[in-house]
Enzyme design. Structure first.
Site, PDB file in Angstrom:
ATOM      1  N   HIS A 124       0.874  -1.180   0.000  1.00  0.00           N
ATOM      2  CA  HIS A 124       0.000   0.000   0.000  1.00  0.00           C
ATOM      3  C   HIS A 124       0.912   1.232   0.000  1.00  0.00           C
ATOM      4  CE1 HIS A 124      -2.871   2.881   1.769  1.00  0.00           C
ATOM      5  NE2 HIS A 124      -3.833   2.025   1.500  1.00  0.00           N
ATOM      6  N   ASP A 201       3.048  -5.001   8.148  1.00  0.00           N
ATOM      7  CA  ASP A 201       1.822  -4.218   7.998  1.00  0.00           C
ATOM      8  C   ASP A 201       0.653  -5.191   8.106  1.00  0.00           C
ATOM      9  OD1 ASP A 201      -0.471  -3.044   7.045  1.00  0.00           O
ATOM     10  OD2 ASP A 201       0.427  -2.219   5.231  1.00  0.00           O
ATOM     11  N   GLN A 204      -4.589  -5.761   6.985  1.00  0.00           N
ATOM     12  CA  GLN A 204      -5.593  -6.715   6.496  1.00  0.00           C
ATOM     13  C   GLN A 204      -5.505  -8.057   7.224  1.00  0.00           C
ATOM     14  OE1 GLN A 204      -7.934  -5.789   4.498  1.00  0.00           O
ATOM     15  NE2 GLN A 204      -7.083  -3.799   3.906  1.00  0.00           N
ATOM     16  N   LYS A 227     -10.605  -1.850  10.640  1.00  0.00           N
ATOM     17  CA  LYS A 227     -10.723  -2.975   9.712  1.00  0.00           C
ATOM     18  C   LYS A 227     -10.991  -4.265  10.485  1.00  0.00           C
ATOM     19  CE  LYS A 227      -7.416  -0.908   6.474  1.00  0.00           C
ATOM     20  NZ  LYS A 227      -8.251  -0.241   5.489  1.00  0.00           N
ATOM     21  N   CYS A 371      -4.805   2.353  -3.636  1.00  0.00           N
ATOM     22  CA  CYS A 371      -3.559   2.916  -3.091  1.00  0.00           C
ATOM     23  C   CYS A 371      -2.380   1.988  -3.312  1.00  0.00           C
ATOM     24  CB  CYS A 371      -3.694   3.254  -1.605  1.00  0.00           C
ATOM     25  SG  CYS A 371      -4.917   4.500  -1.287  1.00  0.00           S
TER      26      CYS A 371
END
Lengths: 411, 139
Positions: A124, A201, A204, A227, A371
């Site tokens: 991203h 990261d 998700q 999220k 993104c």
């Protein structure tokens, strides 16, 4: 199908029970943000009705109560990711801030001219630009692990990129655009053998992957509350104690200090060293209710259900293609190991039109480059349509999506 | 027809669909397909009106006091909307274009298409058409 009572779950999400453009809402934009269960919504209300007070200061009862609730979320985060200590979990405003925090503190101190930072081609923008900026500033080198067409990392090249100059690797756990789950265990092991640290990261990953930072030996992990069925404006930065302690402060102000005089200021211990100013108290407190929601259902069940939805969609697309006798729909991101995210493009149709046409039938999906422009360039496309599934979605909703796509192609 | 009459005609056409958004979008896509092809020489970066998700090309022609437009878009629904603007403003004087209040967009249930300039080239296109008209009025 997994043994969950979907109706009971859906009843916890008031927002799902509405019509959009005269169709029942089908919310398939969960990778952008998930909807919030009643517990979370009510926790926010209840906090402001009964408990609102600034935390970590003040001798009064409300301050004590809100501090306790705030710190209870930190404890819940610790347990959720299996961190050794709650103090290793810092609240930020989101994954983007968590990444910037490390780039602006750890990298400021430990990255030197000629050092190398490795990221992947599927990151991203928020996991590209902060590293790019610090590399520019420090005259360090940013290297990129390429990907295969199915959306998996080219690990052979990764091992070639890894060198004694590698100081940090930042890698998305699950790709927001492709759904690919990356082999972070292998990456971490290889990185540690070179004395490099690894930033994961986890935007998700949240409720979609089992998280155990100690078992995986993760150095830094970023998570997003919104999220993960929680409120917006809350993120987590997990870091190993020794790394966090060695880092200079990020922002300065109240809370993060120990003693201030005009001659010299000494800084507070972790986590407070990195939490300057009054934090987002209400949302952090409500975030615990989201974590509880996930824990009560259990990730195994959540993952099983979401994969059933993903499989239903993929096979729906495949049978559409065979009924048309040509590959009208191209799936982007076909790795074996995936979270329940599926990007696709339709031959001769612009993703913007598809998004509007689906919305006309009450179906919310994400369209665009997500993104991840370098990734879109790799596939030589402007953007995709992305359906991303969550625990409250149903097989019938997936079928409705496939049916709507069929209508768009036929037009 | 004046630009007011043309807007009312468009509103009438769309009223047949009542609040069926899907049929309106299909209709817009059909209208877009009927928009005359742009001269390929004019479909250049110089005449691009850029949005985040959709692009529009717009080429103005000024002839005997009236403005005419060639236009195209990379998305079918935007192209349909673009064709409506061309229908309203083709052959109008720059002054009439400048004086037009565009009320049809809201009346046909497409106000979201002008809500955010970031997501759509359509808003930028309206501005660009008025800019061409403004430049001519100033002369």
């Amino acid at each position: 199908m997994s043994s969950i009572n979907l109706q009971n779950i859906r009843n916890l999400f008031p927002i799902l029970h509405q019509e959009v453009n005269n169709f029942p809402l089908i919310y398939l934009d969960n990778a952008a943000t998930t909807q919030k269960p009643l517990q979370v919504i009510e926790a926010l209300q209840s906090y402001y009705k009964f408990d609102n007070a600034n935390i970590h200061r003040g001798a009064h009862t409300l301050a004590d109560r809100s501090t306790g609730m705030f710190e209870a979320t930190r404890k819940a985060v610790q347990q959720f990711i299996h961190a050794a200590e709650a103090e290793e979990c810092i609240f930020t405003k989101g994954v983007t801030e968590s990444i910037n925090l490390v780039a602006q503190t750890w990298c400021k101190k430990f990255i030197n001219k000629g050092d190398e930072i490795i990221i992947t081609h599927m990151e991203h923008h928020s996991n590209i630009v902060p590293w790019q900026l610090i590399c520019e500033e420090k005259e360090a080198i940013l290297k990129v692990i390429p990907i295969h067409t199915n959306g998996t990392l080219d690990m052979e090249v990764f091992y070639q990129l890894l060198s004694d100059q590698t100081k940090l690797i930042s890698c998305v756990w699950a790709s927001n655009a492709l759904g690919t789950i990356n082999p972070i265990e292998e990456i971490i092991r290889a990185a540690h053998a070179k004395n490099a640290i690894v930033f994961i990261d986890g935007a998700q990953a949240g409720s979609h992957i089992e998280i155990d930072v100690q078992r995986l030996d993760i150095d830094f992990l970023a998570l997003s509350s919104h999220k993960l069925y929680g409120p917006t404006g809350v993120g987590v930065l997990y870091g190993k104690r020794k790394l966090l302690e060695a880092m200079p402060p990020y922002q300065s102000g109240g809370e993060m200090i120990r003693e201030v005089s005009f001659e010299k200021t000494t800084f507070n211990d972790i986590p407070f060293k990195f939490e300057a100013g009054t934090p987002n108290i209400a949302d952090v407190i409500a975030f615990k209710f989201a974590l509880d929601f996930v824990n009560e259902l259990g990730k195994t069940k959540i993952i099983a259900h979401e994969h059933a939805l993903l499989n239903q969609f993929v096979s729906g697309v495949k049978s559409l293609n065979s009924s048309f006798g040509s590959d009208e729909i191209e799936l982007i991101g076909t790795a074996e190991e995936k979270v329940a995210v599926q990007s696709f493009v339709i031959h001769n149709k612009h993703h913007f039109d598809i998004g509007l046409m689906l919305d006309a039938r009450g179906i919310a999906v994400r369209t665009g480059h997500h993104c991840t422009q370098p990734l879109m360039n790799f596939y030589n496309i402007e953007g995709t349509v992305r359906a991303s599934f969550a625990i409250y979605n149903t097989i019938e909703e997936v079928d409705a999506l496939v049916e709507a796509i069929k209508k768009i192609i036929k037009k | 027809m004046t630009s007011i009459e043309l807007q009312n005609e468009i509103i009438d056409d769309f009223s047949l669909f009542e609040d069926d958004l899907e049929s309106k979008l299909f209709y817009l896509m059909d209208l877009g397909k009927k928009l005359p092809d742009m001269n390929t020489a004019h479909k250049s970066d110089e005449f691009i009106v850029k949005g985040c998700q959709s692009k529009v090309w717009l080429y103005p022609i000024y002839n005997e006091g009236k403005l005419y437009f060639e236009a195209d878009s990379n998305t079918e629904i935007t192209k349909g909307l673009v064709s409506l603007l061309v229908r309203i403003w083709n052959g109008k004087t720059p002054k009439e274009i400048l004086d037009t209040e565009l009320y049809f967009i809201e009346k046909i249930g497409m106000s979201r298409m002008i809500g955010s300039q970031r997501s759509n080239g359509f808003t930028s296109m309206i501005k660009q058409m008025k800019m061409y008209a403004f430049a001519l009025v100033k002369e």
